[in-house]
Design a protein around this motif. Structure first.
Motif, PDB file in Angstrom:
ATOM      1  N   ARG A 164     141.046  42.939  53.246  1.00  0.00           N
ATOM      2  CA  ARG A 164     142.466  42.875  52.865  1.00  0.00           C
ATOM      3  C   ARG A 164     142.618  42.890  51.352  1.00  0.00           C
ATOM      4  NH1 ARG A 164     142.582  39.243  57.306  1.00  0.00           N
ATOM      5  NH2 ARG A 164     142.387  37.426  55.929  1.00  0.00           N
ATOM      6  N   THR A 165     141.651  42.319  50.642  1.00  0.00           N
ATOM      7  CA  THR A 165     141.703  42.252  49.189  1.00  0.00           C
ATOM      8  C   THR A 165     141.270  43.561  48.544  1.00  0.00           C
ATOM      9  OG1 THR A 165     141.247  39.889  49.248  1.00  0.00           O
ATOM     10  CG2 THR A 165     140.829  41.017  47.174  1.00  0.00           C
ATOM     11  N   THR A 166     140.223  44.171  49.081  1.00  0.00           N
ATOM     12  CA  THR A 166     139.625  45.341  48.432  1.00  0.00           C
ATOM     13  C   THR A 166     140.192  46.675  48.900  1.00  0.00           C
ATOM     14  OG1 THR A 166     137.851  45.424  50.080  1.00  0.00           O
ATOM     15  CG2 THR A 166     137.454  44.095  48.107  1.00  0.00           C
ATOM     16  N   GLU A 167     140.877  46.683  50.029  1.00  0.00           N
ATOM     17  CA  GLU A 167     141.330  47.944  50.595  1.00  0.00           C
ATOM     18  C   GLU A 167     142.848  48.096  50.520  1.00  0.00           C
ATOM     19  OE1 GLU A 167     139.696  48.154  54.524  1.00  0.00           O
ATOM     20  OE2 GLU A 167     137.630  48.062  53.826  1.00  0.00           O
ATOM     21  N   ARG A 168     143.464  47.436  49.565  1.00  0.00           N
ATOM     22  CA  ARG A 168     144.926  47.571  49.425  1.00  0.00           C
ATOM     23  C   ARG A 168     145.302  48.947  48.946  1.00  0.00           C
ATOM     24  NH1 ARG A 168     145.898  41.795  46.277  1.00  0.00           N
ATOM     25  NH2 ARG A 168     145.726  40.453  48.100  1.00  0.00           N
TER      26      ARG A 168
END
Length: 251
Positions: free
Chosen positions: A247-251
């Motif tokens: 969720r953090t890296t694939e925004r």
């Protein structure tokens, strides 16, 4: 990594015995069953344990965390180093040549008599196990060349007869890849998942591989500590942590 897919947690006798109650009655721990001596001395006991695991690993579906790792691997060069023998990384879609299985694989077999037969796939091999005794029923897997008893191509405890010929090319390829990164001055990030200190093979590899960059993410419910502050420890499970990182890296 495998526990979140529904696989038994073998760490500690209580966890193992909850998964396999018949072994509690016998007082046998995982370390005692995962001993190659049983294939010669008590083959139905040995294949009862490994035959059940072979069937279980074939049926299991890799959890969503494998998909996160696979997406990361599609966007940047990546490799897998694992002590798991369940084949989940390949089942999730990782290229077999990019998965180094340091303890071998339950999905491959070797001849107990060391007749010269190369390691072969366990495809089509099925082992019937009595659920009350956890003993395998005849016939047991055999060598296609000499007919002797077969055993899983897994490095077991105190194992001097493991045939590393299938695993070694993948391990050598990983070592060559790591050397190429160092030679190119590339920064390597290591995500280590569920590697304990009891058998620290993966833990040591992760620390060595990330030594130059200090970019180690250790995801471990029980033992998240990172020595000398050379990385980040996360005391949580694999699936939930990988989902949060995605969720953090694939925004």
């Amino acid at each position: 990594m495998g526990v979140d897919s529904g696989l038994p947690d073998f760490r500690g006798p209580e966890g193992f015995w909850r998964a396999y109650p018949p072994y509690r009655a016998l007082g046998l721990r995982f370390e005692e069953l995962a001993d190659p001596v049983h294939f010669a001395d008590d083959p139905t006991l040995a294949w009862g344990f490994y035959g059940h695991r072979l069937g279980l690993y074939r049926e299991i579906t890799p959890h969503a965390g494998f998909g996160v790792l696979l997406r990361w691997a599609a966007s940047t060069p990546a490799r897998v180093f694992t002590s798991n023998v369940d084949g989940q990384f390949q089942k999730a879609g990782f290229a077999p040549e990019h998965v180094a299985e340091v303890h071998g694989s339950i999905h491959h077999l070797q001849c107990l008599a060391a007749c010269g037969q190369p390691v072969w796939p366990a495809d089509g091999v099925s082992v019937s196990v009595d659920p009350d005794t956890m003993r395998a029923r005849e016939p047991l897997p055999s060598c296609p060349s000499c007919g002797a008893l077969a055993r899983p191509n897994i490095l077991m405890f105190g194992d001097r007869s493991w045939d590393p010929s299938y695993a070694e090319p993948h391990l050598d390829a990983l070592a060559a890849w790591l050397r190429s990164l160092r030679n190119d001055g590339a920064r390597l990030a290591v995500v280590e998942i569920g590697a304990g200190t009891g058998v620290p093979t993966v833990r040591r590899q992760a620390e060595l591989a990330s030594a130059a960059s200090g970019a180690l993410v250790r995801i471990n419910v029980r033992e998240p500590e990172v020595r000398h502050g050379r990385g980040v420890g996360i005391p949580a499970g694999a699936a939930e942590t990988l989902a949060a990182l995605a969720r953090t890296t694939e925004r």
